[in-house]
Design a protein around this motif. Structure first.
Motif, mmCIF file in Angstrom:
data_model
loop_
_atom_site.group_PDB
_atom_site.id
_atom_site.type_symbol
_atom_site.label_atom_id
_atom_site.label_comp_id
_atom_site.label_asym_id
_atom_site.label_seq_id
_atom_site.Cartn_x
_atom_site.Cartn_y
_atom_site.Cartn_z
ATOM 1 N N LEU B 174 -30.789 -2.641 13.873
ATOM 2 C CA LEU B 174 -29.556 -2.622 13.322
ATOM 3 C C LEU B 174 -28.817 -1.220 13.749
ATOM 4 O O LEU B 174 -27.596 -1.153 13.584
ATOM 5 C CB LEU B 174 -29.968 -2.547 11.736
ATOM 6 N N ALA B 175 -29.670 -0.086 14.422
ATOM 7 C CA ALA B 175 -28.887 0.856 14.694
ATOM 8 C C ALA B 175 -27.962 0.565 15.868
ATOM 9 O O ALA B 175 -26.817 1.134 16.037
ATOM 10 C CB ALA B 175 -29.992 1.916 15.303
ATOM 11 N N ILE B 176 -28.518 -0.511 16.851
ATOM 12 C CA ILE B 176 -27.570 -0.971 17.796
ATOM 13 C C ILE B 176 -26.286 -1.725 17.178
ATOM 14 O O ILE B 176 -25.185 -1.446 18.080
ATOM 15 C CB ILE B 176 -28.475 -1.878 18.628
ATOM 16 N N ALA B 177 -26.680 -2.420 16.216
ATOM 17 C CA ALA B 177 -25.550 -3.180 16.034
ATOM 18 C C ALA B 177 -24.506 -2.015 15.180
ATOM 19 O O ALA B 177 -23.330 -2.511 15.508
ATOM 20 C CB ALA B 177 -26.063 -4.045 14.668
ATOM 21 N N ARG B 178 -24.923 -1.174 14.678
ATOM 22 C CA ARG B 178 -24.083 -0.142 14.200
ATOM 23 C C ARG B 178 -23.486 0.546 15.279
ATOM 24 O O ARG B 178 -21.990 0.952 15.143
ATOM 25 C CB ARG B 178 -24.893 0.926 13.476
ATOM 26 N N SER B 179 -24.110 0.818 16.224
ATOM 27 C CA SER B 179 -23.114 1.472 17.503
ATOM 28 C C SER B 179 -22.218 0.591 18.025
ATOM 29 O O SER B 179 -21.311 0.948 18.257
ATOM 30 C CB SER B 179 -24.335 1.949 18.518
ATOM 31 N N LEU B 180 -22.435 -0.769 17.979
ATOM 32 C CA LEU B 180 -21.408 -1.492 18.423
ATOM 33 C C LEU B 180 -20.258 -1.632 17.602
ATOM 34 O O LEU B 180 -19.209 -1.634 18.390
ATOM 35 C CB LEU B 180 -22.069 -3.087 18.486
ATOM 36 N N VAL B 181 -20.378 -1.301 16.300
ATOM 37 C CA VAL B 181 -19.342 -1.239 15.486
ATOM 38 C C VAL B 181 -18.462 -0.122 16.024
ATOM 39 O O VAL B 181 -17.264 0.103 15.716
ATOM 40 C CB VAL B 181 -19.834 -1.541 14.054
ATOM 41 N N ASP B 182 -19.149 1.052 15.962
ATOM 42 C CA ASP B 182 -18.807 2.482 16.286
ATOM 43 C C ASP B 182 -17.918 2.179 17.749
ATOM 44 O O ASP B 182 -16.866 3.113 17.639
ATOM 45 C CB ASP B 182 -19.891 3.242 16.240
ATOM 46 N N GLU B 183 -18.352 1.461 18.558
ATOM 47 C CA GLU B 183 -17.257 1.205 19.767
ATOM 48 C C GLU B 183 -16.218 0.620 19.578
ATOM 49 O O GLU B 183 -15.385 0.488 20.296
ATOM 50 C CB GLU B 183 -18.391 0.536 20.979
ATOM 51 N N GLY B 184 -16.181 0.115 18.277
ATOM 52 C CA GLY B 184 -14.848 -0.732 18.119
ATOM 53 C C GLY B 184 -14.909 -2.197 18.079
ATOM 54 O O GLY B 184 -13.939 -2.950 17.854
#
Lengths: 343, 252
Positions: B174-184
């Motif tokens: 989920l941290a990865i999913a979150r970072s994907l979101v942070d990338e836009g």
């Protein structure tokens, strides 16, 4: 062993070419009439219209041996490539033109064409074989798929049904055939290169080369189909059209092979399997290496067919089935194990 | 690199069963939308409909303004990637070969940089020469996700991405999913764990019997009343000392 070992493609390519060359020379030299290597080289050197110092050897080489060798290579490559494509499309290592009934379908088409006299037309028999082969490919495909997967059991059973039907039609063909037709009808069911002529080569060569050439277009898509239909479509593959095209190519390759030599089983099963063990499952290299190995294996099998009981000649289909059937059983067992049983 | 997904009034009828009944969904760049609901509610159907897996009975799905029916499959594959629930792969492909397939829409299966980066992100680099079938379920799931990342799309549709994960793997995922979101990027994920949705989703959509019964930010949507109704089970939402909301079933 969980780490995949992949042999360098360059080494494999060189090895396969060397093997094919050696097998070709052996096949040209040995047979009912033996041509010694120096004579062989001299005959090749002088060309088909060169001096006929030894008229018999000259004729045997140019009119009998060479067309047979060329035809064996074309048919072997076609069957092996057809096997690769079929296994990729069905997502199943047991798919092969002969075991699932495609070859039998092509043979039925050819036999019907002979009985009704279509062999009077150029390419009539080949066209009928193509229609029969493609129809039975489509039939197996439609019957053995559910939920985007090919069930092994259904596929094999469909193959049994088609083969039985084909056996009946061929048997009927034998029953109603006159002597001349009889010879060609038996030839379809046994598989032999004994009737190889330059004419036959001329018919098969364009179809085989065309099929093999088109098959290279499928290498990327066949890889991705291994993920399953939905993931493949998510990666931009138009799954159904691609599959239909691939099946048509299988029909083309298998039928042109069957039209020239009758049913030769198991080459399309054995060869892709061996290449997959050596190189891994990526189709880019699997296709052309299987074509090379298919040619070599068919040459070797034909060499055995011609020399084991010399001067008599075994049908080639009998030899490949003798070697291929036990191998098929082994593969069946291991596939069953990896799928956790089919009960 | 932005994608705006707009699904309007989706209806999917199969035979006499209505699987989706007038569901709408919007996802923009930088959003992680969690699709929640009980088993058989229509969550995967919604994801499939949005992915363009089957024709809709009615409704429309547009990506950046263009209807997905009008987009060529390959162009669509450059904009959105899909992680299916579970896939069975035929033939002994290696992890690296499978991740490289993610580059296929870009005709770029030798893009070592992106393939390496995707494998690293999901921590499967050490497995890259292994054959996929020999991996554990959790490892296979991470490889599939790495393949989806290698596709490098602005929109990702994930169907139960954490199924079969232990709690640590789930957190890392989920941290990865979150970072994907942070990338836009925009992410839509079908999730089962309500607490996970509460913590990670920027927005939740609750599906019940083929209808969307609630959507909005997790804190205000995931109330005891709604959840108890949807799951046929009394559910309470408590707050921990650190101020985090925790969803728990009530004792009978």
């Amino acid at each position: 062993m969980t780490i995949a070992r992949r042999t360098s493609i360059f080494a494999v390519g060189v090895f396969l070419l060397a093997l094919l060359l050696a097998t070709t020379l052996l096949s040209l030299a040995f047979g009912a009439f033996r041509i010694a290597l120096p004579d062989l080289l001299r005959i090749i050197g002088t060309g088909p219209n060169g001096d006929a110092l030894d008229a018999v050897a000259h004729n045997v080489f140019w009119q009998v041996r060479l067309p047979r060798v060329v035809l064996a290579m074309l048919v072997g490559s076609s069957l092996a490539v057809a096997g690769v494509i079929m296994q990729g499309v069905f997502r199943n290592p047991l798919a092969e033109p002969a075991t699932v009934g495609v070859s039998a379908g092509a043979a039925v088409g050819a036999v019907i064409a002979i009985i009704v006299g279509l062999n009077a037309f150029p390419l009539g028999v080949q066209l009928a074989a193509f229609i029969g082969g493609t129809l039975s490919t489509a039939l197996v495909y439609l019957l053995s798929r559910s939920d985007g997967k090919t069930e092994v059991v259904t596929m094999i059973l469909t193959g049994i049904a088609i083969n039985a039907f084909a056996g009946a039609v061929i048997g009927f063909g034998i029953f109603v055939a006159d002597d001349d037709e009889l010879r060609s009808v038996t030839f379809w069911s046994l598989g032999t290169l004994g009737l190889a002529t330059w004419n036959a080569v001329g018919v098969v060569a364009p179809l085989a080369l065309l099929g093999i050439l088109i098959s290279t277009k499928f290498s990327r898509v066949l890889d991705i189909l291994a993920l399953g239909d939905r993931p493949a479509s998510h990666l931009g593959v138009r799954v159904e059209p691609v599959r239909l095209q691939a099946i048509a190519v299988v029909g083309l390759l298998a039928s042109s092979a069957v039209a020239a030599t009758g049913i030769i089983a198991f080459v399309g099963l054995l060869v892709p399997h061996i290449m997959r063990i050596v190189l891994g499952p990526r189709h880019r290299h699997l296709l052309w290496t299987s074509a090379l190995l298919g040619a070599t294996v068919t040459l070797l099998a034909d060499l055995a067919a011609r020399t084991l009981l010399s001067p008599a000649e075994l049908p080639l289909g009998v030899v490949t089935a003798l070697i291929g059937a036990p191998f098929f059983l082994l593969l069946l067992r291991s596939t069953r194990r990896s799928q956790g049983g089919w009960a | 690199m932005t994608a705006a997904l707009v699904a309007k009034n989706l209806v999917v009828v199969r035979g006499s069963t209505t699987l989706l009944n007038d569901v709408s969904l919007e996802v923009s760049a930088g959003e992680l939308v969690a699709v929640l609901g009980p088993n058989g509610a229509g969550k995967s159907t919604l994801l499939g409909a949005v992915a363009g897996d089957f024709p809709l009975t009615s409704g429309s799905v547009t990506l950046n303004g263009s209807n997905i029916d009008k987009l060529a499959p390959n162009d669509l594959a450059r904009v959105r990637a899909v992680l299916p629930q579970q896939i069975s792969i035929s033939f002994p492909f290696t992890v690296r070969e499978i991740v490289a397939m993610g580059r296929s829409p870009w005709r770029d299966t030798n893009d070592t940089m992106r393939i390496d980066a995707a494998m690293q992100r999901l921590d499967v680099t050490a497995l890259q020469e292994r054959v996929y079938q020999t991996l554990s379920v959790g490892e296979q799931a991470r490889v599939s996700m790495a393949r989806v990342l290698a596709q490098d799309t602005p929109l990702l549709l994930l169907d139960e991405p954490t199924a079969g994960f232990d709690i640590g793997q789930q957190e890392r995922f989920l941290a990865i999913a979150r970072s994907l979101v942070d990338e836009g990027r925009g992410v839509v994920a079908v999730l089962h764990d309500l607490n996970v949705a509460m913590r990670f989703a920027t927005r939740v959509v609750v599906i019940h019997e083929g209808r969307c019964v609630a959507s909005g930010d997790p804190q205000s949507v995931l109330t005891p009343a709604l959840l108890s109704d949807v799951y046929h089970q009394k559910i309470q939402v408590t707050t921990t000392a650190e101020g985090r909301s925790v969803i728990l079933p009530e004792h009978q």
